[in-house]
Structure formats: structure tokens, C-alpha cells
Write an enzyme that holds these catalytic residues in place. Structure first.
Site, PDB file in Angstrom:
ATOM      1  N   LEU A  13      24.389 -17.562 -44.814  1.00  0.00           N
ATOM      2  CA  LEU A  13      23.020 -17.199 -45.179  1.00  0.00           C
ATOM      3  C   LEU A  13      22.185 -18.396 -45.606  1.00  0.00           C
ATOM      4  O   LEU A  13      20.987 -18.457 -45.335  1.00  0.00           O
ATOM      5  CB  LEU A  13      23.031 -16.169 -46.315  1.00  0.00           C
ATOM      6  CG  LEU A  13      23.763 -14.850 -46.047  1.00  0.00           C
ATOM      7  CD1 LEU A  13      23.663 -13.950 -47.264  1.00  0.00           C
ATOM      8  CD2 LEU A  13      23.195 -14.163 -44.828  1.00  0.00           C
ATOM      9  N   ARG A  15      22.338 -22.748 -47.400  1.00  0.00           N
ATOM     10  CA  ARG A  15      23.029 -23.931 -47.902  1.00  0.00           C
ATOM     11  C   ARG A  15      22.181 -24.588 -48.973  1.00  0.00           C
ATOM     12  O   ARG A  15      20.960 -24.671 -48.834  1.00  0.00           O
ATOM     13  CB  ARG A  15      23.282 -24.948 -46.788  1.00  0.00           C
ATOM     14  CG  ARG A  15      24.402 -24.561 -45.845  1.00  0.00           C
ATOM     15  CD  ARG A  15      24.605 -25.590 -44.759  1.00  0.00           C
ATOM     16  NE  ARG A  15      25.733 -25.191 -43.946  1.00  0.00           N
ATOM     17  CZ  ARG A  15      26.870 -25.879 -43.847  1.00  0.00           C
ATOM     18  NH1 ARG A  15      27.001 -27.007 -44.521  1.00  0.00           N
ATOM     19  NH2 ARG A  15      27.855 -25.446 -43.097  1.00  0.00           N
ATOM     20  N   GLY A  16      22.830 -25.065 -49.996  1.00  0.00           N
ATOM     21  CA  GLY A  16      22.140 -25.802 -51.039  1.00  0.00           C
ATOM     22  C   GLY A  16      22.817 -27.138 -51.226  1.00  0.00           C
ATOM     23  O   GLY A  16      23.699 -27.529 -50.457  1.00  0.00           O
ATOM     24  N   GLY A  17      22.409 -27.876 -52.248  1.00  0.00           N
ATOM     25  CA  GLY A  17      23.006 -29.176 -52.490  1.00  0.00           C
ATOM     26  C   GLY A  17      24.477 -29.095 -52.823  1.00  0.00           C
ATOM     27  O   GLY A  17      25.256 -29.982 -52.485  1.00  0.00           O
ATOM     28  N   MET A  18      24.889 -28.015 -53.472  1.00  0.00           N
ATOM     29  CA  MET A  18      26.276 -27.877 -53.880  1.00  0.00           C
ATOM     30  C   MET A  18      27.020 -26.780 -53.148  1.00  0.00           C
ATOM     31  O   MET A  18      28.239 -26.841 -53.038  1.00  0.00           O
ATOM     32  CB  MET A  18      26.356 -27.567 -55.387  1.00  0.00           C
ATOM     33  CG  MET A  18      26.287 -28.781 -56.280  1.00  0.00           C
ATOM     34  SD  MET A  18      26.259 -28.277 -58.021  1.00  0.00           S
ATOM     35  CE  MET A  18      27.734 -27.258 -58.115  1.00  0.00           C
ATOM     36  N   ASP A 142      13.750 -20.805 -64.087  1.00  0.00           N
ATOM     37  CA  ASP A 142      13.270 -20.835 -62.701  1.00  0.00           C
ATOM     38  C   ASP A 142      12.742 -19.457 -62.294  1.00  0.00           C
ATOM     39  O   ASP A 142      13.022 -18.973 -61.197  1.00  0.00           O
ATOM     40  CB  ASP A 142      14.392 -21.279 -61.772  1.00  0.00           C
ATOM     41  CG  ASP A 142      13.880 -21.712 -60.401  1.00  0.00           C
ATOM     42  OD1 ASP A 142      12.662 -21.974 -60.285  1.00  0.00           O
ATOM     43  OD2 ASP A 142      14.684 -21.783 -59.454  1.00  0.00           O
TER      44      ASP A 142
END
Length: 561
Positions: A13, A15-18, A142
Site C-alpha cells: 500500500l 512506503r515510508g522512510g522506515m 500530526d
């Protein structure tokens, strides 16, 4: 079928930095099957204790939260060297996606009802206590429409506690480090201090935008946003929406007070006034869901087809590749700084290697730190814009944070693959006179594309792209292994390294010489300040970013356009 622990992975679904976020299936005896969300720490980050600690810290905090208006975390697991978090799957969309549809059937009162439900989840998190009765002091940091999820059966949940902070967190945030989206950030959060009232301010921005029918900072650049937030100079709601309900004006004004002591003391206090306003209107979340169904019918059908095909293959014993769900069309692209991850790539996941260090957009850090120095609020700050980082130095030009990914299929958590929560504080130089400082900060980045000249708040209105085009055959030379400790020879030679990833992919050049396509991993560069050119002709992207390389050190950066 690909597995992670006992879970069968259906589709990637986001992707992020981690992390990497998957739609997954859990099956059991008697034909039992359940759709879930699995968030995995990127395999190439497992060996780094700091990334593993941040990932487990997010899981530890999320597992404590159990409320009907918060995305539920079910399990934290490991499979050999793979670490993952299992969360509930919700069939629905984010509030930001619904708003961007601009459907007259989704009324102001319905949007207010959604925000009320969000406030219930926030108040629960703010007031949650540990087992010994001590308040945990959780602050989301956030709160935005991209992190509010509306299911098609009438549930409203807030997710993405990836950068939330609890009082007992084992991970310390560096002094002066800012986390969150500047467009929704409270003045004290810009100065590195945040409590529950900072989340109330963010909710106030959402209310302002609901009444105004547009982004609060539409048409404003980062410098203007940050300077106005610090000064408490907000666009007057009555000027922007003169026909708006007058009874809402004092509620929104109080929620957006510059001084936290003048704001609502809690999310619940704001909820009481909003509930009183909505009481005679009798708007329910069920009514909201009935409006959503016809707006997203076609997209839901595409998603169901992919899921059903994978379930059938699993039950027939066939191996099915992890796919990406069909592109879900949107009226516009996600506004800048609205999300924390990039959408799942359209090519197979394995063809785009993960980068072992994520990055932040330093340009906004310099703008914020200059403004804070001038305002006397603080002398040290780094800004996290959806892609948190460990970046030592450098200035990025016009690089808003990645779009909220897979809004139509994720559970608020599904588009919250965590970004690395390790931004490095930036110490600004002694501030020159105001006019010179502002001019210097504004000139610290350049843009070379009409699309990219639009400020983050205006991206939704100026940028309408389909899924980013895949890169051509890669030109990157063989990459060295992950960074070892700097040696004295490296330091003496005057060379350092650059790790760079962008969304969408870009071709990186320095002085007319192509360094390769992103992600670049530990590209060796001479010490000094360099201006890199980032290009993707298919996406009409041409950006520049300035990095400062120090002998023996690695600069890591992740940018989104």
C-alpha cells in the site's frame, strides 16, 4: 503467496522512510479469513539499533491505544530478522480524499461531525494513563485531514501516531526539533514545545478549512507560513468566508489562539462546543458514510477484485505475487506536506531498493530557524516535513512532503509507514537584520519548474499527476555496502558520502555529470558544498538541492516533489 509471520501479504500500500505497509490476510480453521494491515520495518534497517528502537517505540505506543476512534494495533511480531506491526483494516477513505472530491453532498455539518469523532480519539490519547495511574502525556503532533479515516460503514478513526510522543518515551527528541506539518502546526510546536493544546490548534486549522472551503495557507510559501504561524497572524476567517456560520467563528478563533493558555484546554472542551453547535442539525456518521459510498464505488470495486483474486489463489494453494492495488483516481494530487509516505511503486517492490537512512527537507529548517532566531523564540531548530531525517547539512528547494498514500485503501495507519524520527538540529548563524535574513533564507533554494514554484499549500490546486512514471534502466554504478564508521583516511582525503532518495525517482547530476538515479546509496563526493540537479522528465520535475559534505561523514536525504 508471500508471508510475513502467519500473515499472507496481498498488496503493498505504501512506503515510508522506515517502513513498508501491506494489505494482508490472516486465515484460520473453518474458512476463517480476516483482512489486516501489516507494517514492516524495512529489512535493510533492521541492523541499525536506532531505527529498530524507533519502530518498536511506535508499536509500543500504538499498542496502548484502544479506542473506537483510533486505529487499533493488534500485534507486534518478528519473523527471523523481520519486524512488523499488525493493525486493523478499514474499508474507507481519508478525510482529505473526501474533501478533495468537492462533492456538495458532503456538507460542512458532515465534516464537522467527522472532526468531532476525531476529537474523541484525541482526548482519549491525551488523557491515557499508564498502569500505575500516571498520565502518559501523549501528543499526536500530526493532526491533519490526511490522518483521519472514514470507513464506509460509518466509523471515524484517527491514525498515524508514528511521530506521537509520550512522556515516558525512551527516545529523546533533540532540543529544538520540530515534528509535524507546518500548515497545521501550533506556534509553540514550531519552537519545539508541544502538548495536548497543540493538537487542539491543529484541529482548529481543520475547522477553519472546513468553513472556508480551502486550505488555510493556499498560495503561501513555506517562509510565509512559518513567519505567520510564529507571529500568530492567520487569514481572517470572516474575510475568506463571509457567509460562513457566525456561531462557529468564536469556536474556531479560540481553538487557533496563539497563546496556548487562551485556547481550549483540551480536545474534549472543543468537542463540547462543536457538539452543541451540531445538536439541532442531527448529523450522524452513518449519514456521512451514505454520502461516501456513491463517491467511491468504482474504486472500491477495483480494490475488491484484487483482494478476491488473492484470497482465491491462497485457498487454491497457488503462489501469488505481492501486488499494488489499482490506481485510485483523485480530483487533485495530495496537497503538499499532507502525508508521511510515498505511494507504493508501480513496479515490483524488489526493483526499488530501500535506502538505509531517511532524510528531511532542510530548506524549511533554515527558514524556520532564521524566523525563530529573529522572533526570539529559539536558536536551534530542524523541521520534519513528512519525511523525517538524519540529515546533517544541506538545503532542499521546493520539496513538499510525500503525498498521503493509498488513501482509499489504507486504514489511517496504512498510509503511515513511519519515517525515521531522527532529524538533526540545525544551528542557524547569528541573525542579520530582518530584511537581510529573510532575503537570505528565501534565496537559499531555487526552482526550475513552473509546477514546483507553487507553494506546498497550493500544490493541490496546481499539481495533478498520475502515479509517477518508473525510471529508465538505472545508470547508477555499483553501490558500496552500508556506511562503515569513518576512517581517518577518509577524513584526511577530504571525501564524504551522500545517500539520497526521492519520490518520484529522479536522475541526479552534479556539474553536468550524472551520478545516477535515486535511490543513491553512499555516493562518494568531495568535501564541500554542492548543488545537485534532480530531474524526471516524465513528471516534469527539475529541482536543485544544496548539500554540504564533510570529510568522512554521510549526508542522508529523502525528498518528495
Amino acid at each position: 503467496m508471500y508471508h510475513l509471520g502467519k500473515y499472507q501479504l496481498v498488496a503493498e500500500l505504501a512506503r515510508g522512510g522506515m517502513g513498508i505497509v501491506y494489505l494482508a490476510i490472516s486465515e484460520g480453521p473453518g474458512g476463517f479469513s480476516k483482512l489486516l494491515i501489516v507494517k514492516e520495518l524495512k529489512p535493510d534497517l533492521v541492523s541499525d539499533p536506532s531505527f529498530l528502537q524507533m519502530f518498536l517505540e511506535e508499536a509500543r505506543l500504538a499498542a496502548r491505544l484502544s479506542h473506537s476512534n483510533i486505529i487499533q494495533t493488534y500485534e507486534i511480531g518478528s519473523d527471523d530478522e523481520r519486524h512488523y506491526i499488525v493493525m486493523e483494516y478499514l474499508d474507507g477513505v481519508t478525510l482529505s480524499r473526501v474533501v478533495r472530491k468537492k462533492s456538495p453532498s458532503f456538507s460542512l455539518d458532515m465534516q464537522l461531525r467527522v472532526i468531532c469523532e476525531m476529537l474523541k480519539g484525541l482526548h482519549y490519547a491525551h488523557t491515557l494513563k499508564d498502569f500505575d495511574g500516571v498520565p502518559l502525556g501523549i501528543v499526536h503532533r500530526d493532526v491533519s485531514p490526511q490522518n483521519v479515516f472514514i470507513s464506509f460503514d460509518g466509523q471515524v478513526k484517527i491514525g498515524d501516531f508514528g511521530i506521537a510522543k509520550a512522556r515516558d518515551s525512551s527516545i529523546e527528541t533533540n532540543a529544538g526539533v520540530l515534528k509535524g506539518k507546518p500548515a497545521y502546526m501550533a506556534p509553540e510546536q514550531v519552537a519545539g514545545r508541544a502538548d495536548a493544546r497543540s493538537d487542539v490548534y491543529s484541529a482548529g486549522v481543520m475547522l477553519w478549512e472546513a468553513v472556508a472551503g480551502r486550505r488555510m495557507w493556499a498560495g503561501a510559501g513555506e517562509l510565509e507560513i512559518l513567519s505567520n504561524v510564529i507571529a500568530g497572524t492567520l487569514p481572517p476567517l470572516q474575510d475568506v468566508a463571509p457567509d460562513g456560520p457566525p456561531d462557529l467563528v468564536p469556536i474556531i478563533t479560540r481553538a487557533l489562539a496563539k497563546d496556548p493558555d487562551q485556547r481550549y484546554p483540551s480536545a474534549d472542551a472543543l468537542l463540547v462546543d462543536l457538539d452543541a453547535y451540531l445538536a439541532p442539525r442531527n448529523v450522524t456518521t452513518r449519514a456521512v458514510s451514505e454520502v461516501l459510498e456513491p463517491l467511491f464505488n468504482e474504486e472500491r470495486a477495483k480494490k475488491r477484485a484484487v483482494i478476491e483474486a488473492h484470497v482465491a489463489s491462497a485457498r487454491a494453494g497457488r503462489t501469488e505475487r505481492v501486488s499494488t492495488l489499482p490506481e485510485m483516481p483523485e480530483s487533485t494530487t495530495t496537497p503538499a506536506a499532507d502525508g508521511n509516505v510515498a505511494p507504493a511503486p508501480s513496479r515490483p517492490p524488489a526493483s526499488r531498493p530501500s535506502v538505509a537512512a531517511t532524510t528531511q527537507q532542510r530548506r524549511t529548517a533554515i527558514l524556520a530557524s532564521t524566523l525563530l532566531a529573529l522572533a526570539g523564540i529559539g536558536a536551534t531548530i530542524a523541521v520534519w516535513l513528512g519525511a523525517e531525517s538524519t540529515e546533517p547539512r544541506g538545503v532542499a528547494s521546493r520539496a513538499p512532503a510525500p503525498s498521503a498514500a493509498a488513501d482509499d485503501v489504507r486504514p489511517g495507519a496504512a498510509a503511515s509507514a513511519p519515517a525515521a524520527e531522527t532529524p538533526v538540529a540545525v544551528t542557524p548563524p547569528t541573525a542579520p537584520p530582518v530584511s537581510d535574513a529573510v532575503a537570505a533564507a528565501a534565496a537559499s533554494a531555487t526552482t526550475a519548474s513552473p509546477v514546483d514554484s507553487a507553494p506546498p499549500a497550493a500544490k493541490a490546486a496546481t499539481n495533478h499527476r498520475a502515479r509517477p512514471t518508473p525510471p529508465p534502466p538505472r545508470t547508477t554504478a555499483a553501490r558500496p555496502s552500508p556506511a562503515p564508521a569513518a576512517t581517518s583516511a577518509e577524513e584526511k582525503s577530504g571525501t564524504g558520502y551522500l545517500t539520497l532518495d526521492t519520490y518520484p525517482w529522479t536522475r541526479v547530476s552534479l556539474g553536468g555529470r550524472v551520478l545516477g538515479d535515486t535511490p543513491l546509496v553512499r555516493a562518494q563526493l568531495p568535501a564541500g558544498t554542492h548543488t545537485l540537479v534532480l530531474e524526471n522528465s516524465g513528471e516534469k520535475i527539475r529541482q536543485t538541492t544544496v548539500v554540504t559534505i564533510k570529510p568522512g561523514e554521510t549526508v542522508s536525504r529523502r525528498l518528495a516533489f
